[in-house]
Design an enzyme around this catalytic site. Structure first.
Site, PDB file in Angstrom:
ATOM      1  N   SER A   1       0.894  -1.356   0.170  1.00  0.00           N
ATOM      2  CA  SER A   1      -0.143   0.007  -0.038  1.00  0.00           C
ATOM      3  C   SER A   1       0.921   1.239  -0.122  1.00  0.00           C
ATOM      4  CB  SER A   1      -0.775   0.124   1.196  1.00  0.00           C
ATOM      5  OG  SER A   1      -0.082  -0.038   2.318  1.00  0.00           O
TER       6      SER A   1
ATOM      7  N   TYR B   1      -2.964   0.967  -3.360  1.00  0.00           N
ATOM      8  CA  TYR B   1      -4.057   1.625  -2.655  1.00  0.00           C
ATOM      9  C   TYR B   1      -3.621   2.530  -1.553  1.00  0.00           C
ATOM     10  CZ  TYR B   1      -3.577  -2.310   0.687  1.00  0.00           C
ATOM     11  OH  TYR B   1      -3.131  -2.998   1.586  1.00  0.00           O
TER      12      TYR B   1
END
Length: 122
Positions: A25, A58
């Site tokens: 991430s 993300y």
């Protein structure tokens, strides 16, 4: 028909940490997320200005006011601390929505503080 348009952009974000052995991430200061219109778990395209690497991941929320820009997981091998990044998210818009939409753009300084903030319309 939907068109894919820039929704949010953080320009010149400086990598403050890169951790390979972490769930993949990009961690972004919560304040910068709010100001740019990014949400936790939102997909982003990241470009390293220093070496041209591009990757998708993300967003996870970092501590508010910390200035954290942390690249985690396998993508951490593509960056180094102090590299400058462009972080972008995109949205699907109808032609009618495009007439009212504006992308939110932040330009950061070397401390990941907002140097400039604006919207860009079509």
């Amino acid at each position: 028909m939907f068109r894919i348009m820039l929704k949010s952009k953080i320009h010149n974000a400086v990598v403050t940490k890169a951790e390979v052995y972490y769930e993949g991430s990009i961690e972004i200061d919560a304040y910068l997320m709010e100001k740019s219109g990014l949400f936790p778990n939102e997909k982003v395209l990241v470009i390293d200005i220093e070496n041209g690497e591009r990757f998708e991941t993300y967003v996870i929320k970092g501590k508010r006011g910390s200035g954290v820009i942390g690249v985690n997981g396998g993508a951490a091998r593509l960056v180094q601390k102090k590299d400058r990044l462009i972080i972008m998210s995109f949205g699907f818009f109808t032609d009618d929505e495009i007439k009212k939409y504006a992308a939110k753009i932040l330009v950061l300084n070397e401390k990941n503080e907002i140097k400039d903030e604006f919207t860009r319309r079509v």
